[in-house]
Design a protein around this motif. Structure first.
Motif, PDB file in Angstrom:
ATOM      1  N   ASP A 174      99.768  31.458  75.699  1.00  7.20           N
ATOM      2  CA  ASP A 174      98.836  31.814  74.615  1.00  7.20           C
ATOM      3  C   ASP A 174      98.794  30.684  73.601  1.00  7.20           C
ATOM      4  O   ASP A 174      99.748  29.924  73.452  1.00  7.20           O
ATOM      5  CB  ASP A 174      99.296  33.111  73.926  1.00  7.20           C
ATOM      6  CG  ASP A 174      98.284  33.583  72.895  1.00  7.20           C
ATOM      7  OD1 ASP A 174      97.180  33.994  73.301  1.00  7.20           O
ATOM      8  OD2 ASP A 174      98.584  33.525  71.680  1.00  7.20           O
ATOM      9  N   TYR A 175      97.683  30.609  72.920  1.00  4.80           N
ATOM     10  CA  TYR A 175      97.528  29.584  71.887  1.00  4.80           C
ATOM     11  C   TYR A 175      96.881  30.265  70.674  1.00  4.80           C
ATOM     12  O   TYR A 175      95.957  31.056  70.848  1.00  4.80           O
ATOM     13  CB  TYR A 175      96.634  28.452  72.403  1.00  4.80           C
ATOM     14  CG  TYR A 175      96.611  27.276  71.488  1.00  4.80           C
ATOM     15  CD1 TYR A 175      97.698  26.411  71.439  1.00  4.80           C
ATOM     16  CD2 TYR A 175      95.528  27.038  70.639  1.00  4.80           C
ATOM     17  CE1 TYR A 175      97.708  25.325  70.574  1.00  4.80           C
ATOM     18  CE2 TYR A 175      95.534  25.961  69.777  1.00  4.80           C
ATOM     19  CZ  TYR A 175      96.622  25.103  69.753  1.00  4.80           C
ATOM     20  OH  TYR A 175      96.625  24.045  68.897  1.00  4.80           O
ATOM     21  N   SER A 206      90.741  38.414  68.283  1.00  2.43           N
ATOM     22  CA  SER A 206      90.232  39.700  67.820  1.00  2.43           C
ATOM     23  C   SER A 206      91.365  40.641  67.366  1.00  2.43           C
ATOM     24  O   SER A 206      91.294  41.276  66.308  1.00  2.43           O
ATOM     25  CB  SER A 206      89.464  40.319  68.995  1.00  2.43           C
ATOM     26  OG  SER A 206      88.652  41.349  68.600  1.00  2.43           O
ATOM     27  N   THR A 207      92.406  40.715  68.173  1.00  2.00           N
ATOM     28  CA  THR A 207      93.486  41.671  67.903  1.00  2.00           C
ATOM     29  C   THR A 207      94.138  41.431  66.533  1.00  2.00           C
ATOM     30  O   THR A 207      94.568  42.376  65.881  1.00  2.00           O
ATOM     31  CB  THR A 207      94.555  41.566  69.016  1.00  2.00           C
ATOM     32  OG1 THR A 207      93.903  41.590  70.291  1.00  2.00           O
ATOM     33  CG2 THR A 207      95.543  42.702  68.940  1.00  2.00           C
ATOM     34  N   LEU A 250      91.194  51.365  65.010  1.00  2.00           N
ATOM     35  CA  LEU A 250      90.805  52.777  64.954  1.00  2.00           C
ATOM     36  C   LEU A 250      90.664  53.366  66.348  1.00  2.00           C
ATOM     37  O   LEU A 250      90.107  52.735  67.249  1.00  2.00           O
ATOM     38  CB  LEU A 250      89.462  52.940  64.230  1.00  2.00           C
ATOM     39  CG  LEU A 250      89.387  52.439  62.787  1.00  2.00           C
ATOM     40  CD1 LEU A 250      88.064  52.850  62.150  1.00  2.00           C
ATOM     41  CD2 LEU A 250      90.549  52.964  61.974  1.00  2.00           C
ATOM     42  N   GLY A 275      85.928  45.079  74.090  1.00  2.00           N
ATOM     43  CA  GLY A 275      84.881  45.328  73.093  1.00  2.00           C
ATOM     44  C   GLY A 275      85.417  45.877  71.783  1.00  2.00           C
ATOM     45  O   GLY A 275      86.389  45.373  71.228  1.00  2.00           O
ATOM     46  N   ALA A 328      91.806  49.484  71.226  1.00  2.00           N
ATOM     47  CA  ALA A 328      92.960  50.335  70.884  1.00  2.00           C
ATOM     48  C   ALA A 328      92.966  51.588  71.746  1.00  2.00           C
ATOM     49  O   ALA A 328      94.013  52.022  72.231  1.00  2.00           O
ATOM     50  CB  ALA A 328      92.905  50.706  69.399  1.00  2.00           C
TER      51      ALA A 328
HETATM   52  C1  LIG Z   1      86.750  42.814  62.662  1.00  2.00           C
HETATM   53  C2  LIG Z   1      87.185  43.543  63.892  1.00  2.00           C
HETATM   54  C3  LIG Z   1      87.485  44.887  63.833  1.00  2.00           C
HETATM   55  C4  LIG Z   1      87.893  45.576  64.966  1.00  2.00           C
HETATM   56  N1  LIG Z   1      88.248  46.895  64.856  1.00  2.00           N
HETATM   57  C5  LIG Z   1      88.641  47.566  65.955  1.00  2.00           C
HETATM   58  C6  LIG Z   1      89.036  48.923  65.859  1.00  2.00           C
HETATM   59  O1  LIG Z   1      89.037  49.519  64.777  1.00  2.00           O
HETATM   60  N2  LIG Z   1      89.434  49.571  67.003  1.00  2.00           N
HETATM   61  C7  LIG Z   1      89.473  48.925  68.211  1.00  2.00           C
HETATM   62  O2  LIG Z   1      89.862  49.530  69.208  1.00  2.00           O
HETATM   63  N3  LIG Z   1      89.093  47.636  68.336  1.00  2.00           N
HETATM   64  C8  LIG Z   1      88.681  46.957  67.237  1.00  2.00           C
HETATM   65  N4  LIG Z   1      88.301  45.649  67.359  1.00  2.00           N
HETATM   66  C9  LIG Z   1      88.230  45.069  68.716  1.00  2.00           C
HETATM   67  C10 LIG Z   1      89.618  44.660  69.253  1.00  2.00           C
HETATM   68  O3  LIG Z   1      90.113  43.644  68.441  1.00  2.00           O
HETATM   69  C11 LIG Z   1      89.498  44.220  70.705  1.00  2.00           C
HETATM   70  O4  LIG Z   1      89.047  45.303  71.517  1.00  2.00           O
HETATM   71  C12 LIG Z   1      90.823  43.719  71.309  1.00  2.00           C
HETATM   72  O5  LIG Z   1      91.733  43.353  70.332  1.00  2.00           O
HETATM   73  C13 LIG Z   1      90.561  42.560  72.253  1.00  2.00           C
HETATM   74  O6  LIG Z   1      91.776  42.063  72.724  1.00  2.00           O
HETATM   75  P1  LIG Z   1      91.815  40.844  73.755  1.00  2.00           P
HETATM   76  O7  LIG Z   1      93.236  40.640  74.092  1.00  2.00           O
HETATM   77  O8  LIG Z   1      90.858  41.084  74.860  1.00  2.00           O
HETATM   78  O9  LIG Z   1      91.239  39.581  72.947  1.00  2.00           O
HETATM   79  P2  LIG Z   1      91.911  38.745  71.760  1.00  2.00           P
HETATM   80  O10 LIG Z   1      92.609  39.637  70.822  1.00  2.00           O
HETATM   81  O11 LIG Z   1      90.852  37.857  71.208  1.00  2.00           O
HETATM   82  O12 LIG Z   1      93.029  37.872  72.461  1.00  2.00           O
HETATM   83  C14 LIG Z   1      92.762  36.779  73.317  1.00  2.00           C
HETATM   84  C15 LIG Z   1      93.942  35.818  73.266  1.00  2.00           C
HETATM   85  O13 LIG Z   1      93.769  34.819  74.280  1.00  2.00           O
HETATM   86  C16 LIG Z   1      94.057  33.557  73.717  1.00  2.00           C
HETATM   87  N5  LIG Z   1      93.385  32.525  74.503  1.00  2.00           N
HETATM   88  C17 LIG Z   1      92.067  32.416  74.802  1.00  2.00           C
HETATM   89  N6  LIG Z   1      91.839  31.300  75.515  1.00  2.00           N
HETATM   90  C18 LIG Z   1      93.042  30.696  75.682  1.00  2.00           C
HETATM   91  C19 LIG Z   1      93.468  29.493  76.314  1.00  2.00           C
HETATM   92  N7  LIG Z   1      92.598  28.673  76.941  1.00  2.00           N
HETATM   93  N8  LIG Z   1      94.776  29.158  76.249  1.00  2.00           N
HETATM   94  C20 LIG Z   1      95.680  29.954  75.630  1.00  2.00           C
HETATM   95  N9  LIG Z   1      95.332  31.110  75.004  1.00  2.00           N
HETATM   96  C21 LIG Z   1      94.036  31.462  75.031  1.00  2.00           C
HETATM   97  C22 LIG Z   1      93.511  33.680  72.293  1.00  2.00           C
HETATM   98  O14 LIG Z   1      93.997  32.649  71.462  1.00  2.00           O
HETATM   99  C23 LIG Z   1      94.036  35.071  71.931  1.00  2.00           C
HETATM  100  O15 LIG Z   1      95.373  35.002  71.488  1.00  2.00           O
HETATM  101  C24 LIG Z   1      87.930  44.922  66.227  1.00  2.00           C
HETATM  102  C25 LIG Z   1      87.631  43.557  66.283  1.00  2.00           C
HETATM  103  C26 LIG Z   1      87.248  42.869  65.131  1.00  2.00           C
HETATM  104  C27 LIG Z   1      86.955  41.389  65.229  1.00  2.00           C
END
Ligand SMILES: Cc1cc2nc3c(=O)[nH]c(=O)nc-3n(C[C@H](O)[C@H](O)[C@H](O)COP(=O)(O)OP(=O)(O)OC[C@H]3O[C@@H](n4cnc5c(N)ncnc54)[C@H](O)[C@@H]3O)c2cc1C
Length: 366
Positions: free
Chosen positions: A36-37, A43-44, A50, A318, A322
Motif C-alpha cells: 500500500d502507498y 476513500s476509507t 454510515l 462505492g 461499510a
Molecule cells: C467523503 C466520503 C464519504 C464517505 N462516506 C461513506 C459512508 O458513510 N459509508 C460508506 O459505507 N462508505 C462511505 N464512503 C465510501 C467508502 O470510503 C468506500 O466504499 C470504501 O472506503 C472504499 O474502500 P477501498 O479500499 O475500495 O478504496 P480506498 O479506501 O480508496 O483504498 C485504496 C487503497 O489502495 C491504495 N493504492 C491504490 N493504488 C495503489 C498502488 N499502485 N500502489 C499501492 N497502493 C495503492 C490507495 O493508496 C489506498 O490506500 C465515503 C467516501 C467518501 C470519499
C-alpha cells in the motif's frame, strides 16, 4: 540476487477492501502480503462509515440490508476483539424532512412492512432542537450504525506490520511478470495478486475496461459545543459524531474533478450547508477530500482477469463499503480458496471486458 519470498496472495491497496480481504485470507491461514502507498484521496481515510437502511431523498431501501448489515456487524465486532479498537457504533440518524411532501412520504413509507422497522415518525428532539435550524418535521432512522473506518484500517495496518505482511510501496504495474502460473513482483512470488486500489484502479492496465465512475467527496471536521454525540444528524448535510466534541460534516459529490485535493468551491458549499443546518457556532478543524470507487451499476467488482486468472480484483464498494465490504470480502476470499462462487450480480464477468490490454499482456506472454 535477492531470494524470492513465496506467498499465496499479494494484495495491492490497504483501504477497506484490501484490509477486509486480507483479514479473511489470514483467517484461513493464507500467506499474504499487502502493498500500500499513502496516496492522496484514499476513500476509507475520510469516510463517515454510515450503515444506513434507507437512503437518499427518495427514501430507497438499501440493497439486501438485513443480510449485509448482520454480516458486517458480526465481522466488525470480531475485528474489535482482535484489534482492541472501537469500530462498530450503533447510532440512529435523525433526519430533517424539509417539506410537507417529504413528511408525507416518510409517513407513507412507514406503513410498508419492509420499511417499518427502520422509520420512527416521532423521534425525541429536545436534546438538540435548539441547536438546529427547524425543518418541516424530524424523522428518525433506527437500526443504523457508524463504522469507524479510518480507525479500523489504521489498527489493521499495525497488525499487518507486526505479522510482517505489510509493505509501504507505490505498486508499479511495469514490474509485474508471470512465472509459469505464478505472479512475480519485487521479492515476492505469489499464487495470485488481488488489486484493491479503490478509485486508482482506473490506472490498472489489467482491468482496464471496468466501468468505474469515481466521485470525489469533500467534508469538514468541525467542533460544535453542546451538540449531543449520541445520534447522527441529517439536516442539509450529515453531522456524524466522531468523539471529543468533533463532528464529520459532509459530504459533497462530484464526478468532475482534477485531483484529490480539497477545493475552495467544496469548502464554500459545506460552509453554506452548515449555516443552513446549525443555529449555534461551529469551529472548522480540517477540510478533507477523498475519491469514492463508485461504479456504473452500483454493484461491487469481484473476479479474475479472463486471460490471466493470476490477477484478481476486489473493488467497486462505492458509497456503501461499510455495509457491503465484509460480506463481499468474505465471498471473494472463499472464491479464491475454492470454497464458494462469486454471485453473478457482482462478478466482473457481467461486463464485456475483452482482452485488449495493450502492451502489458504482450509483455507478460513473452
Ligand atoms: C467523503 C466520503 C464519504 C464517505 N462516506 C461513506 C459512508 O458513510 N459509508 C460508506 O459505507 N462508505 C462511505 N464512503 C465510501 C467508502 O470510503 C468506500 O466504499 C470504501 O472506503 C472504499 O474502500 P477501498 O479500499 O475500495 O478504496 P480506498 O479506501 O480508496 O483504498 C485504496 C487503497 O489502495 C491504495 N493504492 C491504490 N493504488 C495503489 C498502488 N499502485 N500502489 C499501492 N497502493 C495503492 C490507495 O493508496 C489506498 O490506500 C465515503 C467516501 C467518501 C470519499
Amino acid at each position: 540476487m535477492e531470494k524470492k519470498q513465496h506467498v499465496d496472495f499479494i494484495i495491492v491497496g490497504q483501504g477497506l477492501a484490501g484490509s477486509l480481504l486480507s483479514y479473511f485470507l489470514l483467517q484461513e491461514n493464507q500467506r499474504v502480503v499487502v502493498l500500500d502507498y499513502p496516496h492522496k484521496g484514499t476513500s476509507t481515510k475520510v469516510a463517515a462509515g454510515l450503515v444506513n437502511p434507507i437512503t437518499g431523498r427518495r427514501l430507497a431501501k438499501s440493497w439486501r440490508f438485513e443480510e449485509f448489515s448482520s454480516f458486517a456487524k458480526h465481522t466488525y465486532l470480531a475485528l474489535e476483539e482482535e484489534l482492541g479498537v472501537k469500530i462498530w457504533n450503533y447510532r440512529n440518524i435523525v433526519r430533517a424532512l424539509h417539506s410537507v411532501f417529504e413528511e408525507n412520504e416518510w409517513v407513507r413509507r412507514s406503513g410498508y412492512p419492509e420499511f417499518q422497522p427502520y422509520l420512527n415518525d416521532t423521534p425525541t428532539t429536545a436534546d438538540f432542537e435548539d441547536k438546529m435550524q427547524p425543518p418541516q418535521a424530524w424523522g428518525e432512522l433506527v437500526h443504523c450504525a457508524q463504522v469507524s473506518m479510518p480507525a479500523f484500517i489504521e489498527a489493521w495496518k499495525k497488525l499487518l506490520v507486526e505479522k510482517q505482511a505489510y509493505v509501504e510501496t507505490d505498486f508499479d504495474y511495469q514490474h509485474i511478470s508471470l512465472q509459469g502460473n505464478k505472479v512475480s513482483y519485487g521479492k515476492w512470488i505469489a499464487e495470485k495478486i488481488i488489486f484493491c486500489e479503490g478509485a486508482k484502479a482506473t490506472e490498472n492496465p489489467f482491468f482496464k475496461n471496468l466501468p468505474f465512475l469515481p466521485t470525489k467527496g469533500e467534508l469538514l471536521l468541525i467542533r460544535v459545543d453542546g451538540l449531543p454525540e449520541t445520534r447522527i444528524y441529517k439536516q442539509k448535510l450529515f453531522l456524524v459524531p466522531i468523539g471529543s466534541g468533533l463532528f464529520w460534516a459532509g459530504s459533497t459529490t462530484s464526478n468532475e474533478f482534477d485531483d484529490a485535493n480539497p477545493t475552495v468551491a467544496g469548502n464554500e458549499k459545506l460552509n453554506a450547508d452548515l449555516k443552513a443546518s446549525l443555529t449555534v457556532p461551529f469551529e472548522i478543524v480540517a477540510h478533507l477530500a477523498g475519491i469514492r470507487p463508485t461504479v456504473s451499476d452500483l454493484r461491487p467488482f469481484l473476479g479474475l482477469n479472463a486471460q490471466f486468472p493470476e490477477f484478481g480484483i476486489f473493488n467497486g464498494l462505492g458509497t456503501k463499503g461499510a455495509l457491503m465490504g465484509p460480506f463481499f470480502a468474505k465471498q471473494m476470499a472463499d472464491f479464491l480458496l475454492g470454497k464458494g462462487e462469486i454471485e453473478p450480480e457482482v462478478d466482473i464477468e457481467r461486463f464485456e471486458l475483452g482482452t485488449h490490454n495493450g502492451h502489458f499482456f504482450t509483455k507478460l506472454n513473452s
